[in-house]
Design a protein around this motif. Structure first.
Motif, mmCIF file in Angstrom:
data_model
loop_
_atom_site.group_PDB
_atom_site.id
_atom_site.type_symbol
_atom_site.label_atom_id
_atom_site.label_comp_id
_atom_site.label_asym_id
_atom_site.label_seq_id
_atom_site.Cartn_x
_atom_site.Cartn_y
_atom_site.Cartn_z
ATOM 1 N N SER A 89 -77.621 35.958 -66.477
ATOM 2 C CA SER A 89 -78.602 36.825 -66.784
ATOM 3 C C SER A 89 -79.899 36.748 -66.469
ATOM 4 O O SER A 89 -80.989 37.420 -66.721
ATOM 5 C CB SER A 89 -79.121 36.960 -68.293
ATOM 6 N N ASP A 90 -80.246 36.230 -65.211
ATOM 7 C CA ASP A 90 -81.463 35.562 -64.458
ATOM 8 C C ASP A 90 -81.507 36.671 -63.371
ATOM 9 O O ASP A 90 -80.651 36.795 -62.784
ATOM 10 C CB ASP A 90 -81.427 34.291 -64.137
ATOM 11 N N ILE A 91 -82.854 36.837 -62.675
ATOM 12 C CA ILE A 91 -82.917 37.650 -61.580
ATOM 13 C C ILE A 91 -82.803 36.348 -60.534
ATOM 14 O O ILE A 91 -83.729 35.417 -60.540
ATOM 15 C CB ILE A 91 -84.459 38.256 -61.717
ATOM 16 N N ASN A 92 -82.056 36.747 -59.523
ATOM 17 C CA ASN A 92 -81.763 35.720 -58.389
ATOM 18 C C ASN A 92 -82.289 36.147 -57.173
ATOM 19 O O ASN A 92 -82.618 35.075 -56.334
ATOM 20 C CB ASN A 92 -80.305 35.484 -58.424
ATOM 21 N N VAL A 93 -82.432 37.271 -56.673
ATOM 22 C CA VAL A 93 -83.016 37.657 -55.506
ATOM 23 C C VAL A 93 -83.745 39.017 -55.744
ATOM 24 O O VAL A 93 -83.432 39.860 -56.486
ATOM 25 C CB VAL A 93 -82.023 37.707 -54.456
ATOM 26 N N ILE A 94 -84.916 39.091 -55.232
ATOM 27 C CA ILE A 94 -85.819 40.496 -55.378
ATOM 28 C C ILE A 94 -85.788 41.287 -53.877
ATOM 29 O O ILE A 94 -85.979 40.751 -52.786
ATOM 30 C CB ILE A 94 -87.068 40.075 -55.684
ATOM 31 N N ILE A 119 -93.865 36.850 -62.437
ATOM 32 C CA ILE A 119 -93.394 36.246 -63.523
ATOM 33 C C ILE A 119 -91.832 35.443 -62.967
ATOM 34 O O ILE A 119 -91.092 34.618 -63.664
ATOM 35 C CB ILE A 119 -92.858 37.017 -64.818
ATOM 36 N N PHE A 120 -91.650 35.843 -61.613
ATOM 37 C CA PHE A 120 -90.460 35.170 -60.910
ATOM 38 C C PHE A 120 -90.911 34.446 -59.692
ATOM 39 O O PHE A 120 -90.906 34.891 -58.633
ATOM 40 C CB PHE A 120 -89.431 36.259 -60.347
ATOM 41 N N PRO A 121 -91.856 33.456 -60.043
ATOM 42 C CA PRO A 121 -92.452 32.689 -58.804
ATOM 43 C C PRO A 121 -91.710 32.193 -57.822
ATOM 44 O O PRO A 121 -92.260 31.849 -56.712
ATOM 45 C CB PRO A 121 -93.516 31.816 -59.388
ATOM 46 N N SER A 122 -90.517 31.953 -57.978
ATOM 47 C CA SER A 122 -89.851 30.973 -57.296
ATOM 48 C C SER A 122 -88.575 31.568 -56.445
ATOM 49 O O SER A 122 -87.752 31.289 -55.889
ATOM 50 C CB SER A 122 -89.032 29.532 -57.857
ATOM 51 N N VAL A 123 -88.424 32.819 -56.919
ATOM 52 C CA VAL A 123 -87.224 33.866 -56.745
ATOM 53 C C VAL A 123 -87.494 34.284 -55.201
ATOM 54 O O VAL A 123 -88.299 34.754 -54.738
ATOM 55 C CB VAL A 123 -87.007 34.984 -57.713
ATOM 56 N N PRO A 124 -86.343 34.075 -54.431
ATOM 57 C CA PRO A 124 -86.242 34.731 -52.960
ATOM 58 C C PRO A 124 -86.444 36.029 -52.840
ATOM 59 O O PRO A 124 -86.097 36.857 -53.745
ATOM 60 C CB PRO A 124 -85.171 34.216 -52.338
ATOM 61 N N ILE A 125 -87.405 36.305 -51.994
ATOM 62 C CA ILE A 125 -87.760 37.946 -51.789
ATOM 63 C C ILE A 125 -87.125 38.401 -50.339
ATOM 64 O O ILE A 125 -87.452 37.621 -49.280
ATOM 65 C CB ILE A 125 -89.136 38.196 -51.710
ATOM 66 N N ILE A 126 -86.653 39.288 -50.345
ATOM 67 C CA ILE A 126 -86.087 40.272 -49.113
ATOM 68 C C ILE A 126 -87.051 41.450 -48.985
ATOM 69 O O ILE A 126 -87.140 42.279 -49.965
ATOM 70 C CB ILE A 126 -84.619 40.496 -49.002
ATOM 71 N N VAL A 127 -87.965 41.392 -48.074
ATOM 72 C CA VAL A 127 -88.449 42.795 -47.772
ATOM 73 C C VAL A 127 -87.435 43.789 -47.009
ATOM 74 O O VAL A 127 -87.191 43.592 -46.139
ATOM 75 C CB VAL A 127 -89.824 42.538 -47.214
ATOM 76 N N VAL A 128 -87.243 44.774 -47.821
ATOM 77 C CA VAL A 128 -86.425 45.892 -47.001
ATOM 78 C C VAL A 128 -87.342 47.177 -46.576
ATOM 79 O O VAL A 128 -87.970 47.851 -47.541
ATOM 80 C CB VAL A 128 -85.384 46.571 -48.278
#
Length: 208
Positions: A89-94, A119-128
């Motif tokens: 139930s967690d956000i894994n990628v943004i 609030i998701f300081p360590s979650v990986p980010i992909i800029v699309v």
């Protein structure tokens, strides 16, 4: 592996719904034209062919309350998923969606998206970079995104920048821009989900 959860975030009109349809391979998310975004609330999309859920937020109109409303909806979904016993139930990628035809707005757009997702300081980010119709502009847009993240000093979260054409773009009767970047986005997302699951453990206490 549990299904991952991908948070899609971006200003209204940036092309999130069209992107989601392209990734899912079918017309599920409503897309359209106009001043207001087509997504009125948090929506969760799943597919039998993908090992991740796509969580679409409301459009980020230039309003603090709209932005916080979107993030609060994500937090509420996460809490409800925990109560229902969902595997993950967690956000894994943004996916940060910015529009390739509006590169001058990149700094402000990325700044507001970063604040909202802090609030998701360590979650990986992909800029699309959506609507990347111009090939010459793609490299310039990628460089601009890198520069914005470097100024914000949060480059460690940025894992990839992918220019995308989610829907075939017709220039005239003889010229068109083909769909591009979707497979690359899916592949990179799969690679990052395990890292995102580890990162989610660090932010779990912020959502409870």
């Amino acid at each position: 592996m549990d299904k991952g959860n991908i948070l899609v975030i971006g200003d209204s009109g940036v092309g999130k719904s069209t992107l989601i349809n392209a990734v899912l391979g079918e017309e599920i998310a409503e897309s359209g034209f106009g001043d207001k975004g087509t997504t009125k609330e948090l929506k969760v999309y799943e597919s039998d062919v993908l090992d991740f859920r796509i969580i679409d937020t409301v459009g980020f109109e230039p309003s603090f309350f709209k932005r916080m409303g979107a993030i609060n909806a994500v937090k509420k979904w996460s809490k409800n998923a925990i109560k229902e016993g969902k595997e993950n139930s967690d956000i894994n990628v943004i996916w940060f969606c910015v529009e390739g035809t509006s590169s001058k707005l990149f700094p402000e757009a990325i700044k507001s998206l970063s604040k909202a997702t802090s609030i998701f300081p360590s979650v990986p980010i992909i800029v699309v970079i959506t609507k990347s119709y111009s090939k010459p502009e793609r490299e310039r847009n990628i460089q601009m995104v890198k520069e914005v993240f470097e100024k914000q000093k949060n480059t460690k979260n940025l894992k990839g920048i992918i220019p995308v054409v989610a829907l075939i773009y017709e220039i005239d009767e003889e010229q068109f821009v083909a769909q591009e970047g979707i497979t690359e986005l899916i592949d990179m997302t799969y690679e990052l989900i395990p890292e995102g699951m580890q990162a989610a453990k660090k932010t779990l206490r912020l959502l409870n």
